[in-house]
Design an enzyme around this catalytic site. Sequence first.
Site, PDB file in Angstrom:
ATOM      1  N   SER A 146     -10.756  25.897  11.981  1.00 16.40           N
ATOM      2  CA  SER A 146     -12.467  26.166  12.068  1.00 16.40           C
ATOM      3  C   SER A 146     -13.136  24.941  12.064  1.00 16.40           C
ATOM      4  CB  SER A 146     -12.727  26.967  10.890  1.00 16.40           C
ATOM      5  OG  SER A 146     -14.039  27.816  11.362  1.00 16.40           O
ATOM      6  N   ASP A 222     -10.666  37.415  15.781  1.00 19.54           N
ATOM      7  CA  ASP A 222     -11.407  36.635  15.069  1.00 19.54           C
ATOM      8  C   ASP A 222     -12.654  36.754  15.178  1.00 19.54           C
ATOM      9  OD1 ASP A 222     -12.640  34.470  14.084  1.00 19.54           O
ATOM     10  OD2 ASP A 222     -11.175  33.146  14.310  1.00 19.54           O
ATOM     11  N   HIS A 255      -9.323  35.329  11.595  1.00 21.23           N
ATOM     12  CA  HIS A 255      -9.691  33.855  11.148  1.00 21.23           C
ATOM     13  C   HIS A 255      -9.083  33.547   9.869  1.00 21.23           C
ATOM     14  CE1 HIS A 255     -12.539  30.528  12.401  1.00 21.23           C
ATOM     15  NE2 HIS A 255     -12.934  30.620  10.702  1.00 21.23           N
TER      16      HIS A 255
END
EC number: 3.1.2.12
Lengths: 277, 277
Positions: A146, A222, A255
Amino acid sequence: MKLLNESKTFGGRYLQYSHQSSTVKGDMRFSVFLPEAASDKKPVPVLYWLSGLTCTDENFVQKAGAFRKAAELGIAIVAPDTSPRGDSVANDDAYDLGQGAGFYVNATQAPWAEHFQMYDYIVKELPKLIEANFPVSDRRSIAGHSMGGHGALVIGLRNAERYCSISAFSPITNPINCPWGQKAFSAYLGEDKQTWKQYDACELLSDKHAVLPMLVDQGDADNFLKEQLKPTNLVRAANEHGSALELRMQPGYDHSYYFISTFIDQHLAFHHKCLMD
Amino acid sequence: MKLLNESKTFGGRYLQYSHQSSTVKGDMRFSVFLPEAASDKKPVPVLYWLSGLTCTDENFVQKAGAFRKAAELGIAIVAPDTSPRGDSVANDDAYDLGQGAGFYVNATQAPWAEHFQMYDYIVKELPKLIEANFPVSDRRSIAGHSMGGHGALVIGLRNAERYCSISAFSPITNPINCPWGQKAFSAYLGEDKQTWKQYDACELLSDKHAVLPMLVDQGDADNFLKEQLKPTNLVRAANEHGSALELRMQPGYDHSYYFISTFIDQHLAFHHKCLMD
């Protein structure tokens, strides 16, 4: 350096340290995994792992399940914290700015510039400290998740001579064009958007051919995919100069670290091949 | 049942639920891993994992790195919470009594008896709920860590017809002879020590031959080894009636999940062999 925690794991050692950083002007923490094979006579290469928003040095080492494969391959892992911390360090109530959200840039704006120098910390100070104090070689690769995937891409692309390979899970690929990046870069770098481009993987890839191989995994379930992560922008930018990007859309994955743990062995094998070349 | 979290991982699914338990008279949480192979036509066996003091249903699923091997072997994992919880449930300021410290017994003493019925919850209510709602068979094994290692040994030994195998990391083997166990059993069961013996693995093994195979791993750098865990008492008790206990002292390992993650694959393989027999 001050040793905070130590545990034997997979025949090697998990170690957590704090140290006084001259770059961020304060205490920084990091975690290290050293495989059993590592010795001064037989130094091992290092994978640097950069974590995402709200994370510390501990999320990856506790949740990714990476040490089994790293032990088998003989790779050390270093996981730094995601920002400077402490009462004397600037902060914000939001989870996506300030402590825990350093975005791996060198801030130029008040009140952030004094401590938020994470780019220089990761590129210069930390590897120097690691290579002076542990049985590791100067063969390095870099990976992240991320915000940390953004960090890994930007740092690897700008310092190809210092790393062997780059990988990322669910990276923020184009921060100048997403809400997380725009908020952070406005605060840390100011309103002149020309200064933002040096910290944007898509801008860097649009500018020139990347010499390092890149592996990116992205889950298609995600929640941040469309608004924040924008992997298609990364593919388009990599194609402009024929850079070697393998982006894999992974069906059904989200995620979380449940996604990362599923594919971390493949990332370690990818880096191992490049580190041993 | 109420679904709280869901993530795809290793091709299968991580799921977290809460449900209203009639046994502990309140909400209980549990986590489940279901391998991709699990279906109503092809139900998979289940390993129940009991966690230690202060833990919830999440510690094991986040830190043990167990899902990779469970996916490969086709085993579901169910990790319950370690006690009832909530404002209306009795508690204590200490980490080793009350919420987070159920010790897998049926409490008989006020104020604990109303909710702290963890033995019956794990043995009866939870497997019934799991087998009614997920594509799993009635082939079960049981494992745990520390307080949960005690729970796994006691529950497996007392219910050999319900389980195929037992394993433990760093179990409290002889709670009636260690401070953690004496404090908890005094509170939950009262001062008549005859009632404690049904919850003590060494007492159960001294009483009769165990029909289930048992695997126990114990780190020799574990801070709780001598005062609380006493694995040599377990070996001595198992030898009295020739019960099949393999206890492995693991040099240099401590009490943490860094130890568990190192050997969890071997525990899963041990249970798999027994579950498939």
